[in-house]
Scaffold this motif. Structure first.
Motif, PDB file in Angstrom:
ATOM      1  N   UNK A  48      -2.761   0.421   9.774  1.00 14.41           N
ATOM      2  CA  UNK A  48      -3.159   1.790  10.105  1.00 14.41           C
ATOM      3  C   UNK A  48      -2.084   2.485  10.947  1.00 14.41           C
ATOM      4  N   UNK A  49      -1.519   1.791  11.906  1.00 10.69           N
ATOM      5  CA  UNK A  49      -0.458   2.381  12.735  1.00 10.69           C
ATOM      6  C   UNK A  49       0.782   2.670  11.895  1.00 10.69           C
ATOM      7  N   UNK A  50       1.126   1.751  11.010  1.00  7.78           N
ATOM      8  CA  UNK A  50       2.315   1.913  10.175  1.00  7.78           C
ATOM      9  C   UNK A  50       2.148   3.034   9.166  1.00  7.78           C
ATOM     10  N   UNK A  51       1.061   3.004   8.425  1.00 10.60           N
ATOM     11  CA  UNK A  51       0.867   3.992   7.356  1.00 10.60           C
ATOM     12  C   UNK A  51       0.273   5.289   7.868  1.00 10.60           C
ATOM     13  N   UNK A  52      -0.542   5.205   8.904  1.00  4.44           N
ATOM     14  CA  UNK A  52      -1.140   6.418   9.463  1.00  4.44           C
ATOM     15  C   UNK A  52      -0.107   7.370   9.999  1.00  4.44           C
ATOM     16  N   UNK A  55       0.837  -1.208   0.000  1.00  5.25           N
ATOM     17  CA  UNK A  55       0.000   0.000   0.000  1.00  5.25           C
ATOM     18  C   UNK A  55       0.873   1.259   0.000  1.00  5.25           C
ATOM     19  N   UNK A  56       1.949   1.235   0.763  1.00  3.88           N
ATOM     20  CA  UNK A  56       2.874   2.368   0.810  1.00  3.88           C
ATOM     21  C   UNK A  56       3.454   2.632  -0.584  1.00  3.88           C
ATOM     22  N   UNK A  57       3.673   1.564  -1.344  1.00  5.37           N
ATOM     23  CA  UNK A  57       4.238   1.676  -2.682  1.00  5.37           C
ATOM     24  C   UNK A  57       3.222   2.001  -3.759  1.00  5.37           C
ATOM     25  N   UNK A  58       1.981   2.300  -3.363  1.00  7.35           N
ATOM     26  CA  UNK A  58       0.956   2.657  -4.336  1.00  7.35           C
ATOM     27  C   UNK A  58       0.232   1.470  -4.952  1.00  7.35           C
ATOM     28  N   UNK A  59       0.431   0.302  -4.376  1.00  4.19           N
ATOM     29  CA  UNK A  59      -0.247  -0.903  -4.868  1.00  4.19           C
ATOM     30  C   UNK A  59      -1.577  -1.076  -4.139  1.00  4.19           C
ATOM     31  N   UNK A  60      -2.332  -2.080  -4.551  1.00  7.85           N
ATOM     32  CA  UNK A  60      -3.643  -2.304  -3.946  1.00  7.85           C
ATOM     33  C   UNK A  60      -3.762  -3.709  -3.375  1.00  7.85           C
ATOM     34  N   UNK A  61      -4.765  -3.853  -2.548  1.00  7.21           N
ATOM     35  CA  UNK A  61      -5.089  -5.125  -1.923  1.00  7.21           C
ATOM     36  C   UNK A  61      -6.387  -5.633  -2.535  1.00  7.21           C
ATOM     37  N   UNK A  62      -6.330  -6.814  -3.151  1.00 10.25           N
ATOM     38  CA  UNK A  62      -7.519  -7.486  -3.676  1.00 10.25           C
ATOM     39  C   UNK A  62      -7.839  -8.619  -2.705  1.00 10.25           C
ATOM     40  N   UNK A  63      -9.127  -8.797  -2.393  1.00  9.69           N
ATOM     41  CA  UNK A  63      -9.517  -9.787  -1.383  1.00  9.69           C
ATOM     42  C   UNK A  63     -10.677 -10.614  -1.907  1.00  9.69           C
ATOM     43  N   UNK A  64     -10.622 -11.937  -1.689  1.00  9.50           N
ATOM     44  CA  UNK A  64     -11.736 -12.779  -2.123  1.00  9.50           C
ATOM     45  C   UNK A  64     -11.959 -13.931  -1.159  1.00  9.50           C
ATOM     46  N   UNK A  65     -13.171 -14.462  -1.225  1.00  6.70           N
ATOM     47  CA  UNK A  65     -13.580 -15.609  -0.428  1.00  6.70           C
ATOM     48  C   UNK A  65     -14.991 -15.991  -0.833  1.00  6.70           C
ATOM     49  N   UNK A  66     -15.460 -17.114  -0.358  1.00  8.85           N
ATOM     50  CA  UNK A  66     -16.804 -17.607  -0.657  1.00  8.85           C
ATOM     51  C   UNK A  66     -17.637 -17.641   0.629  1.00  8.85           C
ATOM     52  N   UNK A  67     -18.935 -17.421   0.500  1.00 10.31           N
ATOM     53  CA  UNK A  67     -19.837 -17.523   1.651  1.00 10.31           C
ATOM     54  C   UNK A  67     -19.473 -16.539   2.748  1.00 10.31           C
ATOM     55  N   UNK A  68     -19.297 -17.050   3.978  1.00  9.10           N
ATOM     56  CA  UNK A  68     -18.910 -16.198   5.098  1.00  9.10           C
ATOM     57  C   UNK A  68     -17.569 -15.530   4.857  1.00  9.10           C
ATOM     58  N   UNK A  69     -16.679 -16.203   4.160  1.00 12.85           N
ATOM     59  CA  UNK A  69     -15.379 -15.608   3.833  1.00 12.85           C
ATOM     60  C   UNK A  69     -15.525 -14.463   2.840  1.00 12.85           C
TER      61      UNK A  69
END
Length: 174
Positions: free
Chosen positions: A167-171, A21-35
Motif C-alpha cells: 500500500x505504501x509503495x503503490x499508494x 501489481x504495478x505491472x498490471x498482474x494479479x495476486x492469486x492466494x490459496x490455503x486450506x482450513x485456517x490458511x
C-alpha cells in the motif's frame, strides 16, 4: 519480530508482489482450513484496502468459489482444486501465494507446479517443517515454529506487514 532473515524475506515478497501489481498482474492466494481464511483475509486487504484509501489491486483468494471448488474436486480430485484455478486464471507474471503450515498439502504442491509451468512467480508461507515447498517456490517464508496456531499468527502478522508495504509503495503512485 527480531528475526532479520524472516523480515528480509517478507520485505522481498512485498516488493515482488508490489512490482507484479504495478505491472498490471494479479495476486492469486490459496490455503486450506485456517490458511484458507487467511488467504481470503489477505485478498480482501489487497483488493479493498489495508489502511488507506487507494486504487484497488487485483487479488483473488482461490478458496472462495464453492461452485468451482466442488466441481473441480468432484471432476478432477481435491488435489487439483487450486491448480485448475491457477490454470484458468493465472498468467505469466502473476503471483501465486500459497499458505501451508505443513508444506505438504497435495493441492498446494500441485498448484505450485502448475503456476511454475505457466510462468507465475511462486511464493510460499509455511512452518519450520514445511521446507519441502522450497523446491517449488521462488520465495519461501518459513515461520520458525512447528505449532500450527503460532505459524498462522506469524503468517498473518507478516502478511499485514506485506500489505502495508504494498500500500505504501503503490499508494504513493496513485
Amino acid at each position: 519480530m527480531q528475526d532479520k532473515g524472516l523480515l528480509d524475506t517478507a520485505r522481498k515478497i512485498a516488493d515482488v508482489i508490489a512490482n507484479a501489481l504495478r505491472g498490471g498482474h494479479k495476486l492469486l492466494i490459496s490455503g486450506n482450513g485456517g490458511s484458507a481464511a487467511d488467504a481470503q483475509h489477505i485478498a480482501a486487504e489487497i483488493m479493498g484496502r489495508y489502511k488507506q484509501d487507494r486504487p484497488a489491486y487485483a487479488a483473488i483468494a482461490l478458496t472462495t468459489d464453492t461452485s468451482a471448488l466442488t466441481a473441480i474436486g468432484n471432476d478432477f480430485g481435491f488435489e487439483k482444486v487450486f491448480a485448475r484455478q491457477v490454470e484458468g486464471l493465472g498468467r505469466r507474471g502473476d503471483v501465486l501465494l500459497v499458505l501451508s503450515t505443513s508444506g505438504r498439502s497435495a493441492n498446494i504442491l500441485t498448484a505450485l507446479k502448475t503456476a511454475r509451468q505457466q510462468g507465475l512467480v511462486t511464493v510460499g508461507f509455511t512452518g519450520a517443517k514445511g521446507t519441502a515447498m522450497a523446491a517449488s517456490c521462488d520465495h519461501l517464508l518459513v515461520a520458525p515454529s512447528d505449532d500450527t496456531p503460532v505459524i498462522q499468527q506469524i503468517h498473518l502478522t507478516l502478511a499485514h506487514g506485506i500489505c502495508d508495504v504494498i500500500e505504501q509503495t503503490l499508494g504513493s503512485q496513485a
